[in-house]
Scaffold this active site. Structure first.
Site, PDB file in Angstrom:
ATOM      1  N   LEU A  10       8.467  35.596 -17.698  1.00 39.39           N
ATOM      2  CA  LEU A  10       9.526  34.720 -17.172  1.00 39.39           C
ATOM      3  C   LEU A  10       8.898  33.514 -16.485  1.00 39.39           C
ATOM      4  CD1 LEU A  10      11.855  37.448 -15.637  1.00 39.39           C
ATOM      5  CD2 LEU A  10      11.680  36.639 -18.011  1.00 39.39           C
ATOM      6  N   ALA A  11       9.163  32.354 -17.046  1.00 37.83           N
ATOM      7  CA  ALA A  11       8.475  31.163 -16.537  1.00 37.83           C
ATOM      8  C   ALA A  11       9.369  29.931 -16.603  1.00 37.83           C
ATOM      9  CB  ALA A  11       7.203  30.928 -17.350  1.00 37.83           C
ATOM     10  N   ARG A  41       9.402  25.508  -4.327  1.00 38.85           N
ATOM     11  CA  ARG A  41       8.539  25.509  -3.135  1.00 38.85           C
ATOM     12  C   ARG A  41       7.141  24.946  -3.395  1.00 38.85           C
ATOM     13  NH1 ARG A  41       9.762  31.629  -1.709  1.00 38.85           N
ATOM     14  NH2 ARG A  41      10.508  31.557  -3.857  1.00 38.85           N
ATOM     15  N   LYS A  79       5.762  25.207 -12.027  1.00 44.58           N
ATOM     16  CA  LYS A  79       4.900  26.085 -11.224  1.00 44.58           C
ATOM     17  C   LYS A  79       3.865  26.833 -12.059  1.00 44.58           C
ATOM     18  CE  LYS A  79       6.603  29.968  -9.356  1.00 44.58           C
ATOM     19  NZ  LYS A  79       7.344  30.762  -8.345  1.00 44.58           N
ATOM     20  N   LYS A  90     -24.168   8.091 -21.934  1.00 45.42           N
ATOM     21  CA  LYS A  90     -22.885   8.273 -22.621  1.00 45.42           C
ATOM     22  C   LYS A  90     -23.109   8.260 -24.118  1.00 45.42           C
ATOM     23  CE  LYS A  90     -20.401   5.228 -24.424  1.00 45.42           C
ATOM     24  NZ  LYS A  90     -19.647   4.040 -24.824  1.00 45.42           N
ATOM     25  N   TYR A  99     -29.180   2.780 -17.755  1.00 44.00           N
ATOM     26  CA  TYR A  99     -27.939   3.074 -18.459  1.00 44.00           C
ATOM     27  C   TYR A  99     -28.260   3.225 -19.941  1.00 44.00           C
ATOM     28  CZ  TYR A  99     -23.581   2.679 -20.916  1.00 44.00           C
ATOM     29  OH  TYR A  99     -22.544   2.925 -21.765  1.00 44.00           O
ATOM     30  N   ARG A 134     -39.589 -12.709 -22.610  1.00 43.61           N
ATOM     31  CA  ARG A 134     -39.286 -13.170 -21.257  1.00 43.61           C
ATOM     32  C   ARG A 134     -40.054 -14.461 -21.057  1.00 43.61           C
ATOM     33  NH1 ARG A 134     -43.042  -8.354 -18.934  1.00 43.61           N
ATOM     34  NH2 ARG A 134     -44.992  -9.496 -18.999  1.00 43.61           N
TER      35      ARG A 134
HETATM   36  C1  UD1 Z   1      11.644  38.229  -7.811  1.00 42.11           C
HETATM   37  C2  UD1 Z   1      12.436  39.522  -7.715  1.00 42.11           C
HETATM   38  C3  UD1 Z   1      12.040  40.271  -6.435  1.00 42.11           C
HETATM   39  C4  UD1 Z   1      10.543  40.526  -6.486  1.00 42.11           C
HETATM   40  C5  UD1 Z   1       9.773  39.227  -6.671  1.00 42.11           C
HETATM   41  C6  UD1 Z   1       8.320  39.502  -6.877  1.00 42.11           C
HETATM   42  C7  UD1 Z   1      14.574  39.043  -8.772  1.00 42.11           C
HETATM   43  C8  UD1 Z   1      16.009  38.811  -8.574  1.00 42.11           C
HETATM   44  N1  UD1 Z   1      13.849  39.229  -7.679  1.00 42.11           N
HETATM   45  O1  UD1 Z   1      12.021  37.407  -6.713  1.00 42.11           O
HETATM   46  O2  UD1 Z   1      12.734  41.483  -6.337  1.00 42.11           O
HETATM   47  O3  UD1 Z   1      10.161  41.148  -5.270  1.00 42.11           O
HETATM   48  O4  UD1 Z   1      10.251  38.517  -7.842  1.00 42.11           O
HETATM   49  O5  UD1 Z   1       7.630  38.298  -7.037  1.00 42.11           O
HETATM   50  O6  UD1 Z   1      14.140  39.123  -9.901  1.00 42.11           O
HETATM   51  N2  UD1 Z   1      12.723  32.734 -13.508  1.00 42.11           N
HETATM   52  C9  UD1 Z   1      13.227  32.306 -14.720  1.00 42.11           C
HETATM   53  N3  UD1 Z   1      14.539  31.976 -14.803  1.00 42.11           N
HETATM   54  C10 UD1 Z   1      15.378  32.096 -13.761  1.00 42.11           C
HETATM   55  C11 UD1 Z   1      14.868  32.521 -12.532  1.00 42.11           C
HETATM   56  C12 UD1 Z   1      13.524  32.857 -12.431  1.00 42.11           C
HETATM   57  O7  UD1 Z   1      12.498  32.202 -15.699  1.00 42.11           O
HETATM   58  O8  UD1 Z   1      16.576  31.782 -13.930  1.00 42.11           O
HETATM   59  C13 UD1 Z   1      11.305  33.092 -13.431  1.00 42.11           C
HETATM   60  C14 UD1 Z   1      10.519  32.204 -12.475  1.00 42.11           C
HETATM   61  O9  UD1 Z   1       9.980  31.097 -13.158  1.00 42.11           O
HETATM   62  C15 UD1 Z   1       9.453  33.151 -11.942  1.00 42.11           C
HETATM   63  C16 UD1 Z   1      10.073  34.519 -12.067  1.00 42.11           C
HETATM   64  O10 UD1 Z   1      11.172  34.396 -12.936  1.00 42.11           O
HETATM   65  O11 UD1 Z   1       8.270  33.111 -12.717  1.00 42.11           O
HETATM   66  C17 UD1 Z   1      10.525  35.065 -10.717  1.00 42.11           C
HETATM   67  O12 UD1 Z   1      11.491  34.187 -10.175  1.00 42.11           O
HETATM   68  P1  UD1 Z   1      11.527  33.851  -8.622  1.00 42.11           P
HETATM   69  O13 UD1 Z   1      12.649  32.951  -8.367  1.00 42.11           O
HETATM   70  O14 UD1 Z   1      10.188  33.430  -8.168  1.00 42.11           O
HETATM   71  O15 UD1 Z   1      11.907  35.310  -8.036  1.00 42.11           O
HETATM   72  P2  UD1 Z   1      11.649  35.829  -6.584  1.00 42.11           P
HETATM   73  O16 UD1 Z   1      12.642  35.236  -5.660  1.00 42.11           O
HETATM   74  O17 UD1 Z   1      10.219  35.658  -6.231  1.00 42.11           O
HETATM   75 CA    CA Z   2       8.487  34.553  -7.128  1.00 45.49          CA
END
Ligand code: UD1
Ligand code: CA
Length: 468
Positions: A11-12, A18, A25, A361, A376, A450
């Site tokens: 999930l990214a 922050r 990120k 280079k 150089y 020269r």
């Molecule tokens: C999440 C968990 C929390 C856990 C923590 C550990 C949930 C609701 N909570 O919280 O229980 O302790 O991770 O680090 O899952 N992301 C998406 N799409 C979205 C939202 C998030 O891809 O719509 C991805 C973010 O890019 C990230 C990851 O999911 O890589 C986690 O999301 P983040 O918002 O950081 O979750 P936390 O509040 O840290």
């Molecule tokens: Ca997180």
């Protein structure tokens, strides 16, 4: 696990607010590798057959950064929460019957063994869903875990709910066991359960953590695996955590090289990217950076402040303080610096000496060739045993085009000579100091280009009057 094909969903898609950054990120780097690419490397270690990255914010940048990683990238258009994010992988993993490990993309420090433990707990317990947890240990000082979801266990001891800190009452917040954002379920089960998750919580988001409740509500079962080391469970949410993760990863990398026989005089101040290699008995001083796939041979000495990027350094070579080397190859037993500057595409043969304030280079220098001071050398093909004396330079640019200089073996280019390219100095030729050479110098000959010296007797007194 060996008998079952594993897939990963990373999930990214989140913005990473922050981080306060224009870069997504998961593309911020830890020891020279993007955060999400650390997880992809782990997936390979775990033998995952499929890796799906869910991207959203900055998806174009993510696509570009992962172009060579052999992963599928799916888009989450709106960031509606982690469960919604995981659901985006449904089509990509259609037909995948084996276990799926869903992971937050912002946890780059996991060790493969920990995740293997989670996959095995899922298989061994016959549970529908397995999660990874750890305890906040007051002694660990792992303050980042204070905000993690809390694990509520049922009467049977199995995970019953995960409660986000925002949604927790004081009693729940006091629970020390936390959720680490890694989950395993079989493909068909996972996507079916995800589609049943709602968004009734403080944030109005679809929480992946609700996988537990949804599973129990349907009469299914859950289990948890334990992550032993709190440090490796860390998620990156801001730059302070990024720095902590960098320090941890750096310590691991440095420890590995020390075990392989490399001396690091001050490991805390030595910066080696994840994908570098170093031979035994090499000694590395503080403040050295080895970046992006650099390979340093055995028995080298790398002095303080040296930066080597995407380059190869042969065996027994000594880089004196503050050399900068990028996209180049250095042979065995060379001595460079202090403050030598190798820009891209330099190839040095064995036993070359490149001294202080010499810039090179796009040039090839044969074995034993020397440029000891203030030169150089750009766009040049130089043989072996050549001497480039102090201040001699190639004049490779005419204001519009670049031209090459060719110098044969054992030639000698005197101090402050200008070699106006394109030009050839044949083997064993000499160029007199201060010459500006514009045409070919024959083998074994001498070029003097020269003005002849002329002395004017008594000039000073005539000009300014006699001395008092
Ligand atoms: C999440 C968990 C929390 C856990 C923590 C550990 C949930 C609701 N909570 O919280 O229980 O302790 O991770 O680090 O899952 N992301 C998406 N799409 C979205 C939202 C998030 O891809 O719509 C991805 C973010 O890019 C990230 C990851 O999911 O890589 C986690 O999301 P983040 O918002 O950081 O979750 P936390 O509040 O840290
Ligand atoms: Ca997180």
């Amino acid at each position: 696990m060996a008998d079952e094909q594993l897939a990963l969903v990373i999930l990214a898609a989140g913005k990473g607010t922050r981080m306060r950054s224009s870069v997504p990120k998961v593309l911020h780097e830890i020891c020279g590798r993007a955060i999400v690419r650390h997880t992809i490397a782990l997936a390979r270690e775990l033998g995952a057959v499929r890796v799906v990255v869910v991207a959203g914010h900055g998806i174009e940048a993510v696509r570009e950064a992962l172009a060579d990683d052999g992963v599928d990238i799916v888009e989450q258009r709106e960031q509606l929460g982690t469960a919604h994010a995981a659901l985006q992988a449904r089509e990509a993993l259609a037909g995948h019957e084996g276990p799926v490990l869903v992971m937050n993309g912002d946890h780059p420090l996991y060790r493969a063994a920990t995740l293997r433990g989670l996959v095995e707990a899922h298989a061994g317990d016959g549970a529908d869903v397995a999660i990874l947890t750890t305890e906040i240990d007051d002694r660990s000082g792992a303050s980042w875990m204070e905000h993690y979801g809390r694990i509520v266990r049922g009467a049977d001891g199995r995970p019953e709910r995960i409660v986000e800190e925002r949604d927790a009452d004081a009693a729940t917040r006091a629970i020390r066991e936390v959720n680490l954002g890694a989950y395993v379920a079989r493909g068909p089960y996972l996507f079916d359960a995800l589609s049943r998750i709602g968004s009734e919580n403080a944030q109005g988001e679809f929480y992946l953590t609700d996988l537990i409740e949804v599973t129990l509500a349907a009469g299914g079962s859950t289990t948890a695996a334990h992550a032993p080391d709190p440090v490796e469970t860390m998620g990156i949410n801001d730059r302070a955590e990024l720095a902590i993760a960098e320090r941890e990863m750096r310590a691991r990398i440095n420890e590995r090289w020390m075990r392989e026989g490399v001396t690091l005089l001050d490991p805390a101040a030595t910066y080696i990217d994840v994908d570098c290699e170093i031979g035994p008995d090499t000694v590395i001083a503080p403040g050295v950076s080895l970046r992006r796939g650099t390979r340093v041979g055995a028995r080298c000495r790398i002095d303080p402040g040296v930066v080597v990027e995407a380059s190869r350094v042969g065996d027994g070579t000594w880089l004196k303080p503050h050399c900068w080397v990028e996209h180049s190859r250095i042979g065995d037993d060379c001595i460079l610096g202090p403050s030598a500057h190798l820009r891209p595409d330099v190839e040095l043969g064995d036993r070359c000496r490149i001294g202080n304030y010499v810039e090179l280079k796009n040039s090839r220098l044969g074995a034993g060739t020397k440029a000891d001071h203030l030169s150089y050398i750009g766009d040049a093909d130089i043989g072996s045993g050549v001497t480039f004396a102090c201040g001699a330079i190639t004049v490779n640019y005419d204001g519009r085009d670049k031209h090459r200089t060719t110098i044969g073996d054992d030639a000698f280019v005197g101090c402050n000579a200008n070699l106006i390219a394109p030009v050839t100095i044949q083997a064993r030729a000499f160029v007199a100091a201060g010459s500006t050479v514009t045409s070919e110098v024959p083998g074994g000959g001498l070029a003097v280009a020269r003005a002849k010296q002329r002395n004017i007797e008594g000039w000073r007194d005539r000009k300014f009057g006699p001395a008092d």
